[in-house]
Design a protein around this motif. Structure first.
Motif, PDB file in Angstrom:
ATOM      1  N   LYS A 154      -6.241   5.333 -10.676  1.00 31.25           N
ATOM      2  CA  LYS A 154      -5.167   5.826  -9.812  1.00 31.25           C
ATOM      3  C   LYS A 154      -5.570   5.572  -8.365  1.00 31.25           C
ATOM      4  O   LYS A 154      -5.895   6.479  -7.610  1.00 31.25           O
ATOM      5  N   THR A 155      -5.543   4.288  -7.977  1.00 28.84           N
ATOM      6  CA  THR A 155      -6.043   3.863  -6.670  1.00 28.84           C
ATOM      7  C   THR A 155      -5.069   2.946  -5.948  1.00 28.84           C
ATOM      8  O   THR A 155      -5.433   2.318  -4.959  1.00 28.84           O
ATOM      9  N   LEU A 156      -3.838   2.863  -6.446  1.00 24.09           N
ATOM     10  CA  LEU A 156      -2.854   1.959  -5.861  1.00 24.09           C
ATOM     11  C   LEU A 156      -2.029   2.678  -4.783  1.00 24.09           C
ATOM     12  O   LEU A 156      -1.401   3.701  -5.050  1.00 24.09           O
ATOM     13  N   VAL A 157      -2.055   2.133  -3.565  1.00 25.42           N
ATOM     14  CA  VAL A 157      -1.240   2.651  -2.466  1.00 25.42           C
ATOM     15  C   VAL A 157      -0.065   1.685  -2.260  1.00 25.42           C
ATOM     16  O   VAL A 157      -0.270   0.471  -2.131  1.00 25.42           O
ATOM     17  N   LEU A 158       1.145   2.210  -2.240  1.00 27.04           N
ATOM     18  CA  LEU A 158       2.328   1.366  -2.153  1.00 27.04           C
ATOM     19  C   LEU A 158       2.755   1.118  -0.707  1.00 27.04           C
ATOM     20  O   LEU A 158       2.462   1.918   0.192  1.00 27.04           O
ATOM     21  N   TYR A 159       3.468   0.011  -0.509  1.00 32.38           N
ATOM     22  CA  TYR A 159       4.046  -0.296   0.799  1.00 32.38           C
ATOM     23  C   TYR A 159       5.349   0.486   0.974  1.00 32.38           C
ATOM     24  O   TYR A 159       6.106   0.685   0.017  1.00 32.38           O
TER      25      TYR A 159
END
Length: 281
Positions: free
Chosen positions: A24-29
């Motif tokens: 759980k390491t995804l940062v969205l634009y």
């Protein structure tokens, strides 16, 4: 005038499951005028791990020329995530998958190397399952025997090399169906730390395939895999609690690494020195 687009920098940060490493390491634009996500469903974002997943908006728009931005929703900042227990698969789901008579290309490779009997033993020992189209599932089962998830990979049975296809079972069975799944990656083979012989040392490699094959060639070790170069540090506590000697076998550095890529030997050596009580590289 087009709004500015940037990685969501609001605090507390809301992070999503990375389609590459499974953490759980995804940062969205987001759009700067509303903080709406460019596309949550398409995972337009960047993983916290530098050399992992990155799907920039420019590439997304190029791949979706007819894309129209949805009406501004005035999305509010995300609420702090509650301290939620990890989600896991039912043991029955794992056992049912392991009973499948369908073959996969990785099992065929093991049969070619060691014969049917040893291949079957490795399948049971390391929880090697089967998914669709000959893909293999490397099930990640932790030291408490909780089934965290399964990594899905495709191997070419002739060249014996890993292909580009890669996914996670929790992503297929839960996340893509809109069901939240709180996943945290353990070590592949971690359940083997329950071996009664406490004098048996642990050997850590990055690749699941390497761990499985090395367990036949060098059975004096308990062979585990991180699955990614970045999955060692957060599992050091579990390794220390095993009270075993730890041997780290990082991948060799690439001949022409990108500037942001870490040297595996140096990276794991530093992690071991700072986090492991009894280790060698």
């Amino acid at each position: 005038m087009n709004p500015e687009i940037f990685l969501d920098n609001r605090k507390p940060k809301k992070k999503f499951v990375c389609p590459d490493c499974g953490n759980k390491t995804l940062v969205l634009y987001v759009y700067g005028d509303s903080f709406d996500y460019v596309s949550e469903s398409a995972n337009v974002g960047k993983c916290d791990y530098l050399t992992c997943y990155h799907y920039p908006p420019k590439e997304f728009f190029a791949n979706n020329k007819n894309y129209e931005r949805p009406k501004i929703s005035q999305q509010t900042a995300p609420k702090p995530a509650a301290n939620k227990e990890l989600d896991c698969f039912n043991v029955e789901y794992l056992e049912q998958n392991l009973k499948s008579n369908e073959s996969n290309n990785f099992i065929k490779i093991l049969i070619d190397f060691y014969g049917i009997s040893t291949a079957y033993d490795l399948k049971q020992k390391y929880k090697i399952g089967t998914w669709k189209n000959g893909t293999v599932i490397f099930w990640y089962v932790d030291v408490d025997l909780d089934v965290r998830s399964g990594k899905i990979l495709q191997y070419d049975s002739k060249t014996r090399k890993k292909q580009n296809y890669f996914s996670w079972m929790h992503s297929i069975e839960f996340v893509k169906k809109g069901i939240e799944f709180n996943f945290d990656m353990c070590l592949f083979g971690e359940h083997l730390l329950n071996d009664v012989d406490l004098n048996k040392p642990v050997a850590i490699v990055e690749s699941e395939k390497t761990a499985i094959i090395a367990s036949v060639e060098y059975p004096e070790f308990i062979w585990l895999a991180t699955g990614t170069i970045y999955n060692l540090q957060k599992n050091c506590k579990t390794l220390n609690e095993s009270k075993r000697k730890i041997f780290l076998f990082p991948d060799l550095p690439k001949l022409n690494p990108k500037p942001e890529e870490k040297n595996p030997v140096e990276y794991w050596s530093n992690i071991g020195a700072n986090n492991l009580e009894n280790f060698e590289v």
